[in-house]
Motif scaffolding. Structure first.
Motif, PDB file in Angstrom:
ATOM      1  N   UNK A  59      60.345  84.198  36.179  1.00 30.99           N
ATOM      2  CA  UNK A  59      59.911  83.762  37.348  1.00 30.99           C
ATOM      3  C   UNK A  59      60.374  82.115  37.391  1.00 30.99           C
ATOM      4  N   UNK A  60      59.628  81.458  37.988  1.00 30.95           N
ATOM      5  CA  UNK A  60      59.902  80.361  38.327  1.00 30.95           C
ATOM      6  C   UNK A  60      58.951  79.032  37.620  1.00 30.95           C
ATOM      7  N   UNK A  61      59.433  77.948  36.917  1.00 33.23           N
ATOM      8  CA  UNK A  61      58.832  77.011  36.548  1.00 33.23           C
ATOM      9  C   UNK A  61      58.821  75.839  37.390  1.00 33.23           C
ATOM     10  N   UNK A  62      57.799  75.245  37.683  1.00 28.55           N
ATOM     11  CA  UNK A  62      57.729  73.947  38.615  1.00 28.55           C
ATOM     12  C   UNK A  62      57.387  72.576  37.934  1.00 28.55           C
ATOM     13  N   UNK A  63      58.206  71.612  37.605  1.00 28.14           N
ATOM     14  CA  UNK A  63      57.917  70.439  36.913  1.00 28.14           C
ATOM     15  C   UNK A  63      58.839  69.471  37.362  1.00 28.14           C
ATOM     16  N   UNK A  64      59.567  68.746  36.245  1.00 26.58           N
ATOM     17  CA  UNK A  64      60.500  67.882  36.612  1.00 26.58           C
ATOM     18  C   UNK A  64      61.653  68.288  37.302  1.00 26.58           C
ATOM     19  N   UNK A  65      62.004  69.561  37.048  1.00 32.85           N
ATOM     20  CA  UNK A  65      63.052  70.201  37.899  1.00 32.85           C
ATOM     21  C   UNK A  65      62.167  71.564  38.231  1.00 32.85           C
ATOM     22  N   UNK A  80      62.262  81.695  24.911  1.00 34.57           N
ATOM     23  CA  UNK A  80      62.048  81.161  26.412  1.00 34.57           C
ATOM     24  C   UNK A  80      63.409  80.352  26.713  1.00 34.57           C
ATOM     25  N   UNK A  81      63.878  80.920  27.879  1.00 27.98           N
ATOM     26  CA  UNK A  81      65.375  80.225  28.496  1.00 27.98           C
ATOM     27  C   UNK A  81      64.797  79.778  29.745  1.00 27.98           C
ATOM     28  N   UNK A  82      65.498  78.697  29.891  1.00 26.40           N
ATOM     29  CA  UNK A  82      65.275  78.125  31.235  1.00 26.40           C
ATOM     30  C   UNK A  82      66.490  77.540  31.921  1.00 26.40           C
ATOM     31  N   UNK A  83      66.816  77.839  33.328  1.00 31.18           N
ATOM     32  CA  UNK A  83      67.963  77.124  33.874  1.00 31.18           C
ATOM     33  C   UNK A  83      67.431  76.267  34.897  1.00 31.18           C
ATOM     34  N   UNK A  84      67.690  75.015  35.066  1.00 32.89           N
ATOM     35  CA  UNK A  84      67.049  74.119  35.913  1.00 32.89           C
ATOM     36  C   UNK A  84      67.758  73.970  37.050  1.00 32.89           C
ATOM     37  N   UNK A  85      67.236  74.055  38.120  1.00 32.34           N
ATOM     38  CA  UNK A  85      68.176  73.662  39.593  1.00 32.34           C
ATOM     39  C   UNK A  85      67.668  72.304  40.045  1.00 32.34           C
ATOM     40  N   UNK A  92      71.617  69.755  36.879  1.00 34.80           N
ATOM     41  CA  UNK A  92      70.995  71.088  36.344  1.00 34.80           C
ATOM     42  C   UNK A  92      70.650  70.937  34.825  1.00 34.80           C
ATOM     43  N   UNK A  93      69.986  71.883  34.199  1.00 33.44           N
ATOM     44  CA  UNK A  93      69.508  71.759  32.994  1.00 33.44           C
ATOM     45  C   UNK A  93      69.380  73.041  32.393  1.00 33.44           C
ATOM     46  N   UNK A 191      61.324  63.122  28.416  1.00 39.81           N
ATOM     47  CA  UNK A 191      60.130  63.349  28.105  1.00 39.81           C
ATOM     48  C   UNK A 191      59.106  63.748  29.003  1.00 39.81           C
ATOM     49  N   UNK A 192      59.652  63.684  30.280  1.00 38.47           N
ATOM     50  CA  UNK A 192      58.818  63.983  31.623  1.00 38.47           C
ATOM     51  C   UNK A 192      58.766  65.699  31.879  1.00 38.47           C
ATOM     52  N   UNK A 193      59.138  66.540  30.932  1.00 40.40           N
ATOM     53  CA  UNK A 193      59.303  68.032  31.175  1.00 40.40           C
ATOM     54  C   UNK A 193      58.310  68.754  31.048  1.00 40.40           C
ATOM     55  N   UNK A 194      57.109  68.297  31.982  1.00 41.84           N
ATOM     56  CA  UNK A 194      55.891  69.298  32.173  1.00 41.84           C
ATOM     57  C   UNK A 194      55.694  69.944  33.432  1.00 41.84           C
TER      58      UNK A 194
END
Length: 202
Positions: A59-65, A80-85, A92-93, A191-194
């Protein structure tokens, strides 16, 4: 005299364009190298998640990115693996964590609430264009690139409904080092990745 200043301004504008083009080429070379590292890291992580046929969620995770998020159950927890847009910072992250489920209120039924904590690694690549002057000949600007990498923690809660849908809230602080434009130092944005996640379970 007017012709002299006009010619000088034209040459100055051309030189500025050539300099900006060189900066763009160097930035693209750096980005290709970083993308190669990201691809290798993601391939290894996906190989690890394919070891056992366990429940999965995407799915999608909404936060710093905004992030494409994938979970794979493994042992007493999940990978858990995440590709940030691109988000607040252009870039990217890539993140990878293992999370241990410390508490689950209902193990007999599909719908349940769980609390988890864990850790892993994170990679953030920020790139943006800074425009510092405007003129008749166009904009004078520079491209900046910052790469942050380091270990990260993970703590959060999530709820899975009786139907195949999951909602979660988590904080994943990364204690990393940043390098690139502006020198080397502590990567404070890590540190902001919530964020809040919405995933389909299958």
């Amino acid at each position: 005299m007017l012709l002299f200043f006009s010619t000088f301004a034209s040459e100055l504008g051309a030189a500025s364009s050539r300099s900006l083009g060189l900066v763009k080429v160097k930035t693209m070379i750096k980005m290709k190298r970083v993308c190669l590292v990201i691809a290798v890291f993601m391939a290894g992580l996906l190989f690890c998640t394919g070891v056992k046929a366990q429940p999965k969620a995407v799915g999608l995770r909404f936060g710093y990115v905004m992030e494409v998020s994938y979970q794979h159950s493994l042992g007493n927890g999940f990978l858990e693996a995440g590709l940030g847009l691109p988000g607040y910072y252009a870039g990217i992250s890539l993140t990878g964590t293992y999370n241990w489920v410390a508490y689950q209120n209902n193990t007999a039924k599909r719908d349940h609430f769980e609390f988890f904590l864990g850790g892993g690694l994170g990679l953030h690549v920020n790139f943006y264009r800074y425009i510092y002057a405007l003129s008749y000949y166009g904009a004078s600007s520079e491209w900046y690139t910052r790469v942050g990498f380091g270990p990260m923690g993970s703590i959060g809660v999530q709820y899975q409904f009786s139907f195949p849908f999951q909602i979660g809230l988590s904080w994943r602080p990364m204690f990393g080092v940043a390098t690139g434009s502006g020198g080397t130092g502590f990567y404070l944005p890590g540190l902001y990745d919530g964020g809040i996640a919405l995933r389909y379970v299958f």
